[in-house]
Design a protein around this motif. Structure first.
Motif, PDB file in Angstrom:
ATOM      1  N   ALA A 178       0.833  -1.199   0.000  1.00 55.30           N
ATOM      2  CA  ALA A 178       0.000   0.000   0.000  1.00 55.30           C
ATOM      3  C   ALA A 178       0.869   1.250   0.000  1.00 55.30           C
ATOM      4  O   ALA A 178       0.620   2.195  -0.753  1.00 55.30           O
ATOM      5  N   LEU A 179       1.888   1.253   0.820  1.00 52.56           N
ATOM      6  CA  LEU A 179       2.732   2.445   0.944  1.00 52.56           C
ATOM      7  C   LEU A 179       3.476   2.751  -0.355  1.00 52.56           C
ATOM      8  O   LEU A 179       3.464   3.888  -0.846  1.00 52.56           O
ATOM      9  N   HIS A 182       1.094   3.923  -2.964  1.00 50.82           N
ATOM     10  CA  HIS A 182       0.688   5.313  -2.683  1.00 50.82           C
ATOM     11  C   HIS A 182       1.755   6.291  -3.178  1.00 50.82           C
ATOM     12  O   HIS A 182       1.464   7.250  -3.899  1.00 50.82           O
ATOM     13  N   SER A 187      -1.517   8.947  -4.878  1.00 52.67           N
ATOM     14  CA  SER A 187      -2.883   8.897  -4.329  1.00 52.67           C
ATOM     15  C   SER A 187      -2.999   9.899  -3.173  1.00 52.67           C
ATOM     16  O   SER A 187      -1.995  10.376  -2.642  1.00 52.67           O
ATOM     17  N   CYS A 190      -3.248   7.237   2.229  1.00 51.77           N
ATOM     18  CA  CYS A 190      -2.706   5.879   2.376  1.00 51.77           C
ATOM     19  C   CYS A 190      -2.841   5.468   3.838  1.00 51.77           C
ATOM     20  O   CYS A 190      -2.395   6.189   4.737  1.00 51.77           O
ATOM     21  N   ILE A 220      -5.528   4.492  -0.848  1.00 55.17           N
ATOM     22  CA  ILE A 220      -4.984   3.132  -0.890  1.00 55.17           C
ATOM     23  C   ILE A 220      -4.857   2.623   0.538  1.00 55.17           C
ATOM     24  O   ILE A 220      -4.185   3.253   1.372  1.00 55.17           O
ATOM     25  N   SER A 222      -4.295  -0.731   3.224  1.00 52.44           N
ATOM     26  CA  SER A 222      -3.766  -2.077   3.349  1.00 52.44           C
ATOM     27  C   SER A 222      -4.789  -2.956   4.059  1.00 52.44           C
ATOM     28  O   SER A 222      -5.479  -2.505   4.973  1.00 52.44           O
TER      29      SER A 222
END
Ligand code: ADP
Length: 317
Positions: A178-179, A182, A187, A190, A220, A222
Motif C-alpha cells: 500500500a505504501l 501510494h 494517491s 494511504c 490506498i 492495506s
C-alpha cells in the motif's frame, strides 16, 4: 553427480517459474542433477519428486504462479511425515533443497534439517514483502506493477464520475504494498497497519481541495488496518460529501506475467542459493539488502517481525 531439488511452499508468487527454470539450467551447468518436487511439502511426503529436464521448463518464464504448484501441509508439521519425506529424498539421493516460500516454510525446513540433515537454502517469496532480514522478496515487483495498472485504470473511472475510490491492497500485517503504491501513484490517502491514523485530520484539507476543483480521490488502504475498507468509503460519502466505491484488488495481485525485476531477482537468488549450498552453507536463507546478497540464519529471518523501512514510512508523515 550430486542431486539437488527445488519446491514451492506457502503462497505462490510471480517469479517462481523463472526461478525454477533458472534452477534447472544453472544446476545442470554446475554438474548437478536437478529434481522438481511438485505440490510443496505435500509432494515431498507423497514422493512427487521427478528428475528435471530442459523440456520441463521450456516456456515457463512468462507464466505467473508456479507450474510445480505449492501447498500448505499440515502433515509436514509432524515428525512421522517428515521421516517419510526424508525416505523419499534418500531414494533419489537428494541431500540439498531449495525452497521458495515464506518464513513458515523456512521454519519447517529448519526442523527438517535438524532432524535429518537435508541441507537447504530458502528463497524469500511473498508479495507481502514481510520477511525479516531481506529488503526484497520474490514476487513483490510484479505485484506492485499489477497494483499500479489497477490504480491507473480506477483513476480513469474515478475522475469521470467525481468519485472517491478506496483501493484495498494485500499485505497481511505489513503495509509495504500500500505504501509503495501510494508513493508511486500519487494517491491522496494511504492507510497502513504500521501507522495510527485519524480520518478526521484529513477532513478540512480534503474539503478545501474539492472547493479548489478536486474531482476525485484515490485512497490506498492495506488489508491489515483495523477498519473495513467500506468504513473508509462511508467516511468519504458522509464526511467529505463525495460518492465512493471500494475496490478490493485481492488475488489478482499474486498472478501475472513476472516483471523483468522479478525475473532477474529469481535468477540471482537461485545463483546464490545453489552456490551457497555448494560452498557449505548448509542451513540458510538468501536475503537481499542494501549491502547486497547475504546468507542469513533461520533465526534472523523467521523468528523476528519485519519492520517496514523507516525511510519509506517517514514519507507518510
Ligand atoms: P509461508 O511459508 O508463506 O510463511 P506458512 O506459514 O503457511 O507459509 O507455511 C507453509 C508450510 O510450511 C506449512 O503449511 C507447513 O507445511 C510448513 N511449516 C510451517 N511451520 C512449520 C513448523 N513449525 N514445522 C513444520 N512445518 C512447518
Amino acid at each position: 553427480m550430486k542431486n539437488i531439488a527445488i519446491l514451492c511452499s506457502g503462497g505462490d508468487v510471480s517469479g517462481m517459474n523463472p526461478a525454477i527454470k533458472h534452477f534447472v539450467e544453472y544446476t545442470k551447468k554446475k554438474g548437478l542433477t536437478p529434481f522438481l518436487i511438485y505440490d510443496g511439502y505435500e509432494g515431498l511426503i507423497d514422493n512427487a519428486i521427478y528428475q528435471a529436464s530442459y523440456e520441463d521448463v521450456a516456456g515457463v518464464m512468462i507464466r505467473g504462479g508456479t507450474f510445480i504448484r505449492s501447498s500448505r501441509s499440515k502433515r509436514f508439521m509432524s515428525a512421522e511425515f517428515r521421516q517419510k519425506a526424508k525416505e523419499n529424498l534418500d531414494a533419489h539421493n537428494i541431500d540439498m533443497l531449495l525452497v521458495l516460500g515464506g518464513d513458515g516454510s523456512f521454519r519447517g525446513l529448519h526442523i527438517f534439517y535438524k532432524e535429518h540433515g537435508i541441507k537447504f537454502c530458502g528463497i524469500p517469496s511473498t508479495i507481502d514483502n514481510d520477511i525479516n532480514g531481506t529488503d526484497y522478496c520474490l514476487g513483490v515487483d510484479t505485484a506492485l506493477n499489477i497494483i499500479k495498472t489497477s490504480i491507473d485504470a480506477i483513476r480513469d473511472t474515478a475522475s469521470s464520475f467525481r468519485r472517491a475510490f478506496v483501493i484495498e491492497t494485500m499485505g497481511r500485517d505489513c503495509g509495504y504494498l500500500a505504501l509503495v503504491s501510494h508513493l508511486t501513484s500519487g494517491s491522496e490517502l494511504c492507510l497502513i497497519p504500521e501507522l495510527k491514523y485519524d480520518l478526521n485530520s484529513y477532513k478540512e484539507e480534503f474539503k478545501k481541495q474539492i472547493q479548489n476543483g478536486r474531482k476525485y480521490f484515490i485512497a490506498i488502504v492495506s488489508e491489515g488496518i483495523k477498519q473495513d475498507s467500506q468504513e473508509i468509503a462511508d467516511w468519504f460519502e458522509n464526511e467529505i460529501g463525495m460518492e465512493s466505491r471500494v475496490s478490493v484488488l485481492g488475488h489478482i495481485q499474486r498472478g501475472g506475467n513476472p516483471s523483468i525485476y522479478d525475473r532477474l531477482m529469481a535468477y540471482k537468488f537461485v545463483n546464490y542459493a545453489v552456490d551457497g549450498l555448494l560452498r557449505g552453507k548448509d542451513e540458510s536463507v538468501i536475503c537481499y539488502t542494501k549491502s547486497g546478497f547475504e546468507y542469513k540464519s533461520i533465526d534472523d529471518v523467521a523468528n523476528h517481525k519485519k519492520e517496514l523501512d523507516p525511510e519509506l514510512l517517514s514519507y507518510l508523515n
